[in-house]
Design an enzyme around this catalytic site. Structure first.
Site, PDB file in Angstrom:
ATOM      1  N   ARG A 486       0.831  -1.213   0.000  1.00  0.00           N
ATOM      2  CA  ARG A 486       0.000   0.000   0.000  1.00  0.00           C
ATOM      3  C   ARG A 486       0.863   1.259   0.000  1.00  0.00           C
ATOM      4  NH1 ARG A 486      -1.713  -1.215   5.819  1.00  0.00           N
ATOM      5  NH2 ARG A 486      -0.215  -0.061   7.068  1.00  0.00           N
ATOM      6  N   ASP A 487       0.200   2.399   0.031  1.00  0.00           N
ATOM      7  CA  ASP A 487       0.940   3.661   0.059  1.00  0.00           C
ATOM      8  C   ASP A 487       1.439   3.901   1.476  1.00  0.00           C
ATOM      9  OD1 ASP A 487      -1.452   4.028   1.277  1.00  0.00           O
ATOM     10  OD2 ASP A 487      -1.850   5.998   0.437  1.00  0.00           O
ATOM     11  N   GLU A 488       2.529   3.309   1.809  1.00  0.00           N
ATOM     12  CA  GLU A 488       3.130   3.542   3.122  1.00  0.00           C
ATOM     13  C   GLU A 488       4.604   3.168   2.983  1.00  0.00           C
ATOM     14  OE1 GLU A 488       0.605   3.011   6.301  1.00  0.00           O
ATOM     15  OE2 GLU A 488       2.104   3.448   7.799  1.00  0.00           O
ATOM     16  N   GLU A 760      -0.767  -8.118   8.551  1.00  0.00           N
ATOM     17  CA  GLU A 760      -0.628  -6.987   9.472  1.00  0.00           C
ATOM     18  C   GLU A 760      -1.485  -7.190  10.727  1.00  0.00           C
ATOM     19  OE1 GLU A 760      -1.881  -3.294   7.721  1.00  0.00           O
ATOM     20  OE2 GLU A 760      -0.889  -2.114   9.289  1.00  0.00           O
TER      21      GLU A 760
HETATM   22  C1  BGC Z   1       2.288   0.825   9.923  1.00  0.00           C
HETATM   23  C2  BGC Z   1       2.876   0.021  11.030  1.00  0.00           C
HETATM   24  C3  BGC Z   1       3.416   0.971  12.032  1.00  0.00           C
HETATM   25  C4  BGC Z   1       2.242   1.682  12.612  1.00  0.00           C
HETATM   26  C5  BGC Z   1       2.596   2.599  13.723  1.00  0.00           C
HETATM   27  C6  BGC Z   1       1.127   1.573  10.499  1.00  0.00           C
HETATM   28  O1  BGC Z   1       0.456   2.307   9.571  1.00  0.00           O
HETATM   29  O2  BGC Z   1       1.942   0.054   8.823  1.00  0.00           O
HETATM   30  O3  BGC Z   1       3.457  -1.121  10.754  1.00  0.00           O
HETATM   31  O4  BGC Z   1       4.315   0.480  12.935  1.00  0.00           O
HETATM   32  O5  BGC Z   1       1.511   2.336  11.602  1.00  0.00           O
HETATM   33  O6  BGC Z   1       1.549   3.173  14.307  1.00  0.00           O
END
Ligand code: BGC
Length: 906
Positions: A486-488, A760
């Site tokens: 995803r966009d991250e 996740e």
């Molecule tokens: C990420 C995580 C991260 C978390 C922290 C999420 O959006 O994908 O893996 O550690 O935010 O709050």
């Protein structure tokens, strides 16, 4: 007598030196020169082999010591032998090194075969003459523009050699991504270079041996550029984070056969034009229009008079650094297994594995025809969408590539400047779809040496071992990311905090994580704190708390513990100490040892299933982390030779424990908030020093698990401690019970639902096939894979008692608990450590291999000490066994190196 002496000599010489690494890498090309450290392993047939001394020499030619000769050093050290800092190395130079050693009996080995490392360009002065060059019409950032706009640039320069070339190196970097070629041949096997760093502070350059690509006379050097992390989408769809003009820089150093050298570099003489990459973005995908190709553009005789002169940027060269870690490479190619057509004209190919990389497809089409490739980790499992790509969880990442044909033809298309997280590829826009065999997945990732494997008789657990590994391979891509789809796709510090010990089981993480620690130092705040994501784009996710920023201590600790290589600690020691001072002040400023701050949205036991107030529970976790950070710093201070500081911190640890117990342990043994995570941390971290109190709390933990029907409820921070806590209180039976669950929530549930990577969330897919919360639901997040460390340690049976497995414990859980055999191996820096056991016909067989110059404690379940044999002798009397004790149905042997075969009737 004589005959015996020579026999002894021969057997004592029967060892060889291998696994020679420089800065954790084998023969690295183009590294920095300021912090060189060597390691080697010894392979020997004999048992109990030790190294009593070594000698190391470094020279500019094989077999020479014109740079350094260590002399004979009486030491058993084989890992992290530093080149003295006083020795100045030159840029762009290859150095050879060899080592020889003496065994415990005073016999010297031959010199090892030479190993080498080569320095890159080390400073701005070394780059002198090279200019950052860009296309005169900067292409608009992909995605922000209409497609009619200019496409991504091609740049070319022509170099002329009048003499025969003997050796040539090309040093290259880009603001953006580059793909390089010389005389129309692609250079290097890397992808997505120069990798992700905070480009404002550090831009990595790569070194290529281009000798075979050059010819006497005219040569054309060309580069295609893409947006990459520099100005494409990073994080939550942020663009132009580091700039908006793509540029490249290169320097070619040629040594002629006559010994003379000459440099060529990017300068105003280069020319540029727009190429076939209409747009390219890591998250959104790439559009390639073959009609825009300029055939032969990178051949020496190409007429580039219609190209424009490049624009020379007046940029500083001081940010360029040699890339220290392994490049991103194609590490495997997967073949599609099936093709389906869930909707008319929509063909979906299943690679059978959630992976990270790009597709490679054979396409047949007509001039001007445009086909589209889309990617997804999952398909809809139900309803009228069933069988179609599920892409909602990718959020704004478009993950779409397009290809436009130049003619009526068949081509093989593989995107260059993007990366997707996917198991399924959808192809649309073709009259005749490719056959299943025409679709492949090219797996991309930082190419770390793979060093560990674990095979288990239980298929579900075996699949879990593999899923964890795939999670690592996909998310170790230039930096350790949370998710590749995803966009991250950011370097979330909390995720690698929990995963680093497991990651270091599968791969040699030294170079990769040491590079990321450089990124952490770049991101460190003035007060010592570390942001939630590193590299940190645009100041986002700047503030964080417990369990995230602590990665700055726990990651180097994990690497050092698993390899015995303290280079990562040494390099960061001052910065880590500053971070620890920040942690210490935060915990102690109000006069006690309880951490009540360091909390933020991005901390605490993220995504747990307890339904409690996460920030209240956070207080318990925060003090637990304060104790852990302190313990780790104390151990690392000793490794740094800072004995006084080590003692101060070691003395502080029990004081924090007492404060913790006074504040959070109730008199009945329960722990404040009562979640699985607070119990798991309390017990596995050893926070209760009083044995009676500890036992009461252990009983409360077991009661809590019974209330939860022996199913986990832990989030990111608690999960790594859950099974270790049960082991620590003698309840491996419960650890196995939780691990073997296949109903929700459990690791086994994911596998039953078809997972091939780690999810996740525990409920990323529900039992009825519905998907979990769409705003944050990746199917490739390694945090819950942190259980891997426990699995290697207890199911595989390999545990490091001293850093780098210099002293290890081999104690696989062989007693009934779901397994009838397991095989585990770890290529430690000292050599191969293995455990391989099976129960058959009333007998337990255990074969082990203990690397030379290390020792192990082997624990074997047995009816009596006499019942255990090693080959045909009593185990306790076997060659190499130094001590043995029998207690509570277990024989513990203290052994020297070598291969052993034990049997024990049960
Ligand atoms: C990420 C995580 C991260 C978390 C922290 C999420 O959006 O994908 O893996 O550690 O935010 O709050």
């Amino acid at each position: 007598m004589l005959a015996l002496a020579s026999f002894t000599a021969v057997s004592a010489w029967a060892f060889s030196i291998g696994q020679m690494t420089t800065n954790g890498r084998t023969n690295p090309l183009g590294i920095a020169a300021d912090d060189i450290s060597f390691s080697w392993a010894i392979t020997a047939d004999a048992r109990g082999v030790e190294q009593s001394a070594y000698q190391l020499r470094v020279g500019t030619k094989e077999g020479e010591d014109d740079v350094w000769n260590s002399g004979t050093v009486t030491s058993d050290r084989q890992v992290d032998v530093e080149l003295p800092a006083t020795i100045r190395l030159l840029p762009a130079t290859r150095y050879f090194w060899q080592v020889r050693n003496w065994d415990g009996k005073g016999m010297a080995s031959e010199w090892s075969k030479p190993s080498w490392f080569e320095t890159g360009l080390l400073s701005a002065a070394d780059w002198r003459g090279a200019k950052w060059i860009a296309h005169s019409v900067p292409a608009a950032t992909s995605g922000e523009k209409a497609e009619a706009h200019s496409s991504l640039p091609l740049l070319r320069g022509v170099v002329l050699f009048t003499k025969e070339v003997k050796r040539a190196r090309l040093y290259v970097s880009a603001k953006g991504l580059y793909q390089l070629s010389i005389n129309d041949r692609k250079i290097g096997d890397q992808y997505l270079a120069p990798g992700w760093t905070d480009y404002r502070k550090r831009i990595q350059a790569q070194t290529y041996d281009v000798t075979p690509f050059l010819q006497t006379g005219k040569n054309s050097i060309g580069a295609e550029l893409g947006d990459g992390w520099f100005r494409g989408k990073v994080g939550i769809g942020w663009r132009n984070v580091y700039g908006n003009s793509l540029a490249m820089i290169a320097k070619l150093r040629v040594t002629y056969v006559d010994g003379s050298t000459q440099d060529f570099a990017t300068d105003a003489s280069w020319r540029s034009a727009e190429g076939p990459f209409v747009q390219a973005d890591l998250q959104d995908g790439e559009s390639y229009d073959a009609r825009l190709e300029q055939p032969g553009w990178n051949r020496a005789d190409f007429d580039d008079s219609h190209w424009s002169p490049v624009v020379v940027q007046q940029d500083d060269l001081g940010t360029l650094v040699p890339q220290p870690d392994e490049p991103v490479r194609a590490t495997e190619v997967l073949k599609a297994r099936t093709r389906t057509m869930p909707a008319p004209g929509e063909y979906v190919y299943d690679l059978g594995q959630n992976m990270v990389g790009i597709a490679r497809v054979r396409l047949t089409g007509k001039a001007g025809q445009r086909i589209q490739l889309r990617y997804a980790e999952e398909l809809y499992r139900q309803g009228d969408q069933r069988g179609r790509l599920y892409t909602d969880n990718l959020r704004t990442a478009k993950a779409t590539d397009t290809y436009t044909f130049a003619g009526d033809e068949t081509v093989v298309y593989q995107p260059t400047f993007t990366q997707h997280g996917f198991r399924y590829v959808e192809i649309t826009g073709l009259d005749t779809p490719p056959e299943t065999a025409d679709v492949q997945g090219v797996v991309l990732g930082s190419d770390l040496p793979q060093i560990g494997d674990l095979t288990l008789s239980n298929p579900m657990l075996d699949q879990l071992v593999r899923n964890i590994h795939w999670g690592q391979r996909g998310n170790f891509l230039s930096i350790p990311t949370d998710t590749p789809a995803r966009d991250e796709r950011m370097g979330w510090t909390g995720d690698i905090n929990v995963f680093a010990p497991t990651a270091s089981r599968y791969a040699d993480t030294r170079a990769f994580l040491t590079k990321w620690m450089d990124d952490m130092r770049d991101a460190q705040h003035a007060d010592g704190n570390i942001p939630a994501v590193v590299p940190q784009p645009r100041g986002e996710f700047d503030q964080t708390g417990v369990g995230w920023s602590d990665a700055f201590i726990t990651v180097p600790y994990a690497v050092w513990r698993s390899t015995g290589d303290a280079r990562i600690v040494r390099r960061n020691w001052n910065a880590m100490s500053r971070f620890y001072a920040f942690v210490y002040d935060s915990a102690t400023h109000d006069g006690n040892l309880l951490e009540e701050g360091r909390s933020s949205w991005f901390s605490g036991d993220w995504l747990n299933l307890e339904g409690v107030d996460r920030l209240a529970e956070h207080r318990v976790i925060a003090t637990a982390y304060f104790a852990e950070d302190t313990r780790m710093m104390a151990e690392m201070a000793l490794a740094m030779g800072e004995v006084r500081q080590a003692t101060i911190w070691a003395t502080l640890v029990p004081k924090i424990h007492s404060a913790f117990v006074a504040a959070y342990r109730n008199p009945d043994g329960t722990i404040y908030m009562g979640t699985q995570t607070v119990y798991a941390m309390t017990l596995a971290m050893g926070l209760i020093d009083d044995p009676v109190q500890r036992e009461q709390t252990a009983a409360k933990f077991v009661e809590k698990l019974a209330v939860d029907h022996y199913h986990l409820k832990t989030g990111f921070l608690g999960t790594p401690w859950l099974l270790p806590a049960l082991t620590s209180i003698g309840r491996n039976d419960l650890a196995m019970r939780i691990l073997l669950n296949e109903d929700y929530p459990s690791w086994g549930f994911e596998i039953r639902m078809g997972a091939t990577t780690m999810w996740e969330r525990w409920n990323s897919i529900r039992a009825n096939g519905e998907f979990g919360p769409v705003d944050m639901n990746s199917f490739n997040h390694y945090a819950y894979g942190a259980v891997g460390d426990w699995m290697f340690e207890h199911l595989g049976g390999l545990q490091a008692l001293a850093p780098g497995y210099k002293h290890s414990r081999i104690a696989p859980l062989t007693e009934p608990g779901g397994l009838s055999w397991s095989r585990c191996s770890q290529r430690t820096p000292y050599g191969l450590l293995t455990s391989d056991w099976k129960r058959t016909n009333g007998e337990l067989k255990l074969s082990i291999n203990v690397p030379a110059n290390t020792t192990a404690e082997v624990v074997i379940p047995a009816k009596s000490a006499e019942a255990v044999r090693e080959e045909d002798v009593l185990a306790s009397t076997a060659v190499g066994v130094k001590e043995s004790t029998f207690k509570d149905g277990h024989l513990t042997l203290f052994v020297g190196s070598g291969h052993y075969e034990f049997t024990s009737p049960y």
